[in-house]
Scaffold this motif. Structure first.
Motif, mmCIF file in Angstrom:
data_model
loop_
_atom_site.group_PDB
_atom_site.id
_atom_site.type_symbol
_atom_site.label_atom_id
_atom_site.label_comp_id
_atom_site.label_asym_id
_atom_site.label_seq_id
_atom_site.Cartn_x
_atom_site.Cartn_y
_atom_site.Cartn_z
ATOM 1 N N VAL A 1 -7.587 -0.116 9.848
ATOM 2 C CA VAL A 1 -6.779 -0.769 7.933
ATOM 3 C C VAL A 1 -4.803 -0.733 8.897
ATOM 4 O O VAL A 1 -5.188 0.218 9.807
ATOM 5 N N ILE A 2 -3.906 -1.817 8.862
ATOM 6 C CA ILE A 2 -3.622 -2.331 8.901
ATOM 7 C C ILE A 2 -2.447 -2.372 7.024
ATOM 8 O O ILE A 2 -3.159 -2.826 7.044
ATOM 9 N N ALA A 3 -1.910 -1.765 6.832
ATOM 10 C CA ALA A 3 -1.224 -1.298 5.877
ATOM 11 C C ALA A 3 0.118 -1.422 5.626
ATOM 12 O O ALA A 3 0.778 -0.875 6.801
ATOM 13 N N THR A 4 0.966 -2.326 4.530
ATOM 14 C CA THR A 4 2.491 -2.512 4.860
ATOM 15 C C THR A 4 2.807 -1.747 3.575
ATOM 16 O O THR A 4 2.257 -1.866 2.209
ATOM 17 N N ALA A 5 4.296 -1.186 3.613
ATOM 18 C CA ALA A 5 4.492 -0.614 3.056
ATOM 19 C C ALA A 5 6.496 -1.711 3.220
ATOM 20 O O ALA A 5 6.790 -2.122 4.111
ATOM 21 N N ARG A 6 7.207 -1.777 2.169
ATOM 22 C CA ARG A 6 7.978 -1.974 2.289
ATOM 23 C C ARG A 6 8.978 -1.502 3.006
ATOM 24 O O ARG A 6 10.458 -1.261 3.177
ATOM 25 N N ARG A 7 9.390 0.143 2.738
ATOM 26 C CA ARG A 7 10.664 0.965 2.647
ATOM 27 C C ARG A 7 9.350 2.268 3.984
ATOM 28 O O ARG A 7 8.978 2.469 3.462
ATOM 29 N N ALA B 1 0.835 -1.792 -0.132
ATOM 30 C CA ALA B 1 0.478 -0.384 -0.437
ATOM 31 C C ALA B 1 0.959 1.090 -0.021
ATOM 32 O O ALA B 1 0.251 2.554 0.579
ATOM 33 N N SER B 2 2.038 1.194 -0.654
ATOM 34 C CA SER B 2 3.008 1.607 -0.538
ATOM 35 C C SER B 2 2.752 2.858 -1.759
ATOM 36 O O SER B 2 2.844 4.694 -1.277
ATOM 37 N N ARG B 3 1.690 3.036 -2.893
ATOM 38 C CA ARG B 3 1.677 4.245 -3.408
ATOM 39 C C ARG B 3 1.192 3.641 -4.607
ATOM 40 O O ARG B 3 -0.297 1.512 -4.047
ATOM 41 N N GLY B 4 0.050 4.021 -4.802
ATOM 42 C CA GLY B 4 -0.899 3.984 -5.941
ATOM 43 C C GLY B 4 -2.102 2.872 -6.325
ATOM 44 O O GLY B 4 -2.718 3.812 -4.945
ATOM 45 N N LEU B 5 -2.142 1.637 -6.991
ATOM 46 C CA LEU B 5 -4.120 1.394 -6.323
ATOM 47 C C LEU B 5 -3.947 1.119 -4.502
ATOM 48 O O LEU B 5 -4.849 1.042 -3.961
ATOM 49 N N GLY B 6 -2.979 0.230 -3.982
ATOM 50 C CA GLY B 6 -2.615 -0.203 -2.740
ATOM 51 C C GLY B 6 -3.161 1.415 -2.077
ATOM 52 O O GLY B 6 -4.222 0.946 -0.613
ATOM 53 N N ASP C 1 -6.424 4.165 2.446
ATOM 54 C CA ASP C 1 -7.306 5.338 2.488
ATOM 55 C C ASP C 1 -8.927 5.251 2.759
ATOM 56 O O ASP C 1 -9.394 5.760 3.217
ATOM 57 N N GLU C 2 -9.207 4.513 1.791
ATOM 58 C CA GLU C 2 -10.363 4.969 1.333
ATOM 59 C C GLU C 2 -11.759 3.969 2.084
ATOM 60 O O GLU C 2 -12.458 3.938 2.713
ATOM 61 N N LEU C 3 -10.812 2.125 2.431
ATOM 62 C CA LEU C 3 -11.161 1.501 3.373
ATOM 63 C C LEU C 3 -11.824 2.922 4.831
ATOM 64 O O LEU C 3 -11.719 2.166 5.192
ATOM 65 N N ALA C 4 -9.844 2.921 5.278
ATOM 66 C CA ALA C 4 -9.964 4.025 6.603
ATOM 67 C C ALA C 4 -11.276 5.103 6.878
ATOM 68 O O ALA C 4 -11.721 4.955 7.939
ATOM 69 N N ARG C 5 -10.885 5.629 5.233
ATOM 70 C CA ARG C 5 -12.257 7.140 5.335
ATOM 71 C C ARG C 5 -13.401 6.315 5.296
ATOM 72 O O ARG C 5 -14.346 6.655 6.068
ATOM 73 N N PHE D 1 -6.434 -8.555 2.103
ATOM 74 C CA PHE D 1 -6.346 -7.980 -0.074
ATOM 75 C C PHE D 1 -5.089 -8.522 -0.151
ATOM 76 O O PHE D 1 -4.267 -6.913 0.885
ATOM 77 N N VAL D 2 -4.568 -8.405 -1.127
ATOM 78 C CA VAL D 2 -2.934 -8.494 -1.502
ATOM 79 C C VAL D 2 -3.028 -7.704 -2.518
ATOM 80 O O VAL D 2 -4.053 -8.185 -3.857
ATOM 81 N N ASN D 3 -2.580 -6.787 -3.308
ATOM 82 C CA ASN D 3 -1.877 -5.763 -3.413
ATOM 83 C C ASN D 3 -0.277 -5.833 -4.105
ATOM 84 O O ASN D 3 0.615 -5.243 -3.365
#
Length: 231
Positions: free
Chosen positions: A33-39, A14-19, A24-28, A84-86
Motif C-alpha cells: 500500500v502507498i497512502a497519502t497524507a497532506r503533512r 489516509a492521514s486519519r479516519g476512514l482512509g 492499514d487494513e489493506l496492508a494487514r 482509492f480516493v478518500n
C-alpha cells in the motif's frame, strides 16, 4: 520506486479516519500500500513504521494539480490493482441560502472536483483489470434525500456521484472496475462521536466489497455490505 510483487494499492487521503483504517487494513491483508497524507507527523506514518514495509507514505495535497502530477511521476514503474480516493470535508449544517460563496467553492472543490481530477491524473498507473474507487456517501443519493439538513455536503456528494458517472461513461472501455462506496455513518471527525459505526468495524466490510467486485464491469454505487445504493 521499484515494483513490488503482489496486489498494490494507492489510497489517497489516509492521514486519519476512514482512509487511515483503509490503508492499514489493506496492508494487514497483504496488499502493498502507498497512502497519502497532506503533512508530516500523522498517525499514518506510525502505522507505516510498524507495517514491515507493507505501507509507505507519500505527501499529497489533493486539490493541487501540480502535486498530483508530481506524485504521478514518483509512481513511475508502479502498476496499481486499486486506486482509492478518500476525501471529504463538512463545513457545518447551514441551509444553502446561508452558505458563503467561498465555503461552497471549498466544499465542492474538495469533495467533488478534486477526487475526479485525482482519478484522471493517476488512472494511467492502474492495471487494465484494476479498480478505481471513491468514498462516497448515501448522503449523495437524491432519492434518499428525504430529511432536512447538511445541504451543502449532500450537494457535494451528489455532484461527486454525477461526475463519477461521467467519468465512467468517458472511460467505459478501459477495463477498470469503477466503484462509489458508501461506508455508512462512522465515528470520525466528519461523522461525529455519536455515529453508529466505528471505522474498524466498517472498513473491513468495505474491503470485502472491493475484493469481491474486482473485475466487475461498469460503475456501481455500493454500500459496505455490497448492496446497491439508489442514485
Amino acid at each position: 520506486m521499484s515494483s513490488v510483487p503482489g496486489r498494490q494499492a494507492l489510497v489517497i487521503g489516509a492521514s486519519r479516519g476512514l482512509g487511515l483504517v483503509l490503508a492499514d487494513e489493506l496492508a494487514r491483508r497483504g496488499w502493498q500500500v502507498i497512502a497519502t497524507a497532506r503533512r508530516e507527523g500523522s498517525e499514518l506514518e506510525a502505522r507505516a513504521a510498524a507495517s514491515h514495509g507493507r505501507l509507505n507514505v507519500e505527501r499529497l495535497e489533493m486539490t493541487s494539480s501540480e502535486q498530483l502530477a508530481s506524485l504521478n511521476q514518483r509512481l513511475k514503474g508502479r502498476r496499481l490493482d486499486l486506486l482509492f480516493v478518500n476525501a471529504a470535508i463538512e463545513r457545518g449544517n447551514l441551509p444553502i441560502h446561508r452558505v458563503p460563496t467561498d465555503m461552497f467553492t471549498e466544499v465542492m472543490v474538495t469533495n467533488a472536483l478534486s477526487p475526479l481530477r485525482t482519478l484522471e491524473a493517476l488512472r494511467g498507473r492502474v492495471a487494465p483489470n484494476g479498480t478505481v474507487a471513491i468514498m462516497s456517501s448515501d448522503q449523495g443519493s437524491i432519492s434518499l434525500n428525504t430529511e432536512s439538513g447538511h445541504e451543502l455536503y449532500k450537494a457535494s456528494k451528489a455532484a461527486l456521484n454525477q461526475l463519477m458517472r461521467s467519468y465512467a461513461t468517458r472511460h467505459a472501455d478501459d477495463g477498470h472496475t469503477k466503484l462509489l462506496i458508501d461506508p455508512g455513518h462512522n465515528q470520525t471527525l466528519l461523522g461525529g462521536p455519536g455515529a453508529p459505526l466505528k471505522p474498524e468495524e466498517s472498513i473491513p466490510l468495505v474491503i470485502d466489497v472491493l475484493e469481491a467486485q474486482a473485475g466487475a464491469p461498469g460503475l456501481q454505487f455500493l454500500d459496505l455490505h455490497g448492496e446497491t445504493v439508489p442514485w
